[in-house]
Design an enzyme around this catalytic site. Structure first.
Site: not given
Lengths: 80, 421
Positions: B145, B241
């Site tokens: 990430h 998200n």
């Protein structure tokens, strides 16, 4: 007879006093000091819930909050 | 003769369950059938005009029926496509600044995340310092990430011939590994990483992480973020998200002073997954949207984040990917305007930002345009008694539009003041 084992919790203590001094007091009370902050008057500690609750009442503690889990905001395919 | 399936698709259809959905593009024989009659059986997602084609989403069972349809000439799978970093960089007009010599050189950007793939060719000579706050003993990224995020900010694109170049490819990276290789950590680790970043003299901090719970900006992490911004550091934080539900921005995206970033698509629409405001105490968030869907950037060795493209790159989506577009943009603006405060950077980004035509709690002030942000002239305070300061930038593209009588008066006074200058 079984003694109920207190679960350990992670918390952030915001302090009314110098965080370094607060860290010593927290250790003395039986908590493990994980971090001493400089941008925030506070410390991160872990320890048994009952000890944390006791420390929460101390005059040098301004507030207490959970040292919450954060995570990488992983990618999603939905809505691409 | 019946429809010709593309060979790869034919093999995929053999394995597809009857109820499983698949997206297809079909080309039909215009001399055999009108488009209207074809649409009776299969609802199109899109109908095209240049060629007799349409895009459909059908079940496996229906897909097989398409093969028996004599009016159809050919069938392809409607494969997913990804925005290369060069596409998303172009979207916000970063290359126009590169052409003016603004590449983020000399600007310190901290990435507070899962670490970095230190051996990746795109980061050669880019990593000024790195530290681990997870106890791993190394800032090496075992998740992928942080590497993807860092590549969007300042990857050189060396392993792709420059295609997957970051937004501020000459910025210096300061890497704080605060999340374990599983991608999680505690707020206290993030705070420690932020303190380190400030000590390193970071001018921009990227935070593509957060908590899931909606917040009001008063928790310890959000409080520290605000303090860092008050010290002159720009913080770009992901909204999250958890969209499209409203009120889904966690900490530190809910912090008052950070620039909170939602994700937009290539088509300048807010991504469905992008978290929405308001914050728990009723403030508008996010602040802006940046491209975040299907972004190809650096892949840490041995990791499988997103959809790997090759050894060095992977595609991923999310506000995590949108946020480093903002951090890179801030780095470019700070190279051009080293004295700019975080507030000025925010105002610059708002200047003529593209209006995505959705409410502020979905798009913030829109999708920034870096040429406009670069050319923006900050408000000038006139000498006492000569009128109001120049109006601040509006979130809309186009001309300034005063919205009430007071605005009109202010607009008039400013016009007058500008002419006098």
């Amino acid at each position: 007879m079984f003694s109920k084992k207190e679960r350990n919790i992670n918390v952030i203590l915001r302090t009314r006093i110098d965080p370094k001094v607060a860290a010593q007091k927290a250790e003395k009370a039986g908590l493990k000091v994980k971090r001493i902050f400089s941008l925030l008057p506070g410390i991160a500690v872990s320890g048994p819930e009952n000890v944390v609750k006791r420390v929460e009442r101390a005059r040098w503690v301004q507030s207490i909050e959970s040292d919450r889990t954060v995570h990488a905001i992983k990618g999603k395919r939905k809505g691409d | 003769m019946c429809a010709q399936f593309q060979p790869q698709l034919a093999r995929k259809l053999e394995r597809l369950g009857e109820d499983e959905k698949i997206r297809l593009i079909v080309r039909y024989k215009p001399e055999r059938i009108s488009r209207g009659s074809l649409m009776r059986g299969f609802a199109p997602i899109r109908a095209y005009t240049l060629l007799p084609m349409m895009a459909l989403e059908v079940s496996g069972q229906m897909a097989h029926k398409l093969g028996e349809e004599e009016s159809i000439d050919a069938v392809w799978e409607d494969l997913p496509v990804h925005a290369f970093l060069d596409v998303s960089a172009e979207k916000i007009h970063a290359p126009a600044l590169w052409q003016r010599g603004i590449t983020g050189a000399g600007v310190k950007v901290a990435v507070v995340d899962t670490g970095i793939g230190q051996g990746h060719p795109d980061f050669a000579g880019r990593i000024a310092a790195a530290a681990d706050f997870t106890g791993k003993g190394s800032p090496q990224d075992g998740n992928g990430h942080g590497t993807h995020v860092a590549g969007i900010i300042a990857g050189s694109g060396a392993a792709s011939g420059g295609i997957y170049r970051g937004i501020a490819p000459d910025a210096s990276l300061y890497i704080a590994k605060v999340l374990t290789d599983s991608g999680s950590g505690h707020m206290s680790d993030v705070i420690a990483g932020l303190e380190w970043a400030v000590q390193q003299g970071a001018q921009v901090v990227n935070i593509s992480l957060g908590s899931d719970e909606p917040c009001d900006g008063s928790d310890a992490l959000a409080t520290v973020c605000d303090e860092v911004v008050h010290r002159g550091v720009v913080i770009c934080a992901a909204a999250g998200n958890n969209g499209p539900a409203m009120g889904t921005i966690g900490s530190p995206g809910c912090a008052r002073e950070v620039i909170t970033i939602g994700a937009s698509t290539d088509n300048d629409q807010v991504a469905v997954y992008s978290s929405r405001g308001p914050t728990k105490d009723g403030r508008h968030k996010p602040d802006f949207c940046f491209p975040g869907s299907g972004i190809i950037s650096a892949r840490a060795e041995g990791t499988s984040l997103g959809t790997p493209q090759d050894r060095y790159y992977t595609a991923a989506s999310g506000t995590s990917m949108a946020t480093p577009h903002c951090s890179g943009s801030a780095a470019l603006l700070l190279q051009a305007y080293p004295e700019a405060t975080p507030d000025e950077i925010k105002r610059r980004l708002a200047y003529h930002a593209f209006n995505l035509d959705v409410p502020p709690n979905v798009q913030g002030q829109g999708r920034p345009d870096l040429v406009a942000a670069y050319e923006y002239t900050p408000a000038v305070q006139p000498p006492p008694g000569t009128g109001e300061p120049t109006p601040e930038p509006t979130p809309d593209s186009g001309e300034e539009k005063p919205g009430c009588a007071l605005g009109l008066l202010s607009y008039f006074l400013n016009s007058l003041f500008r002419r006098q200058k």
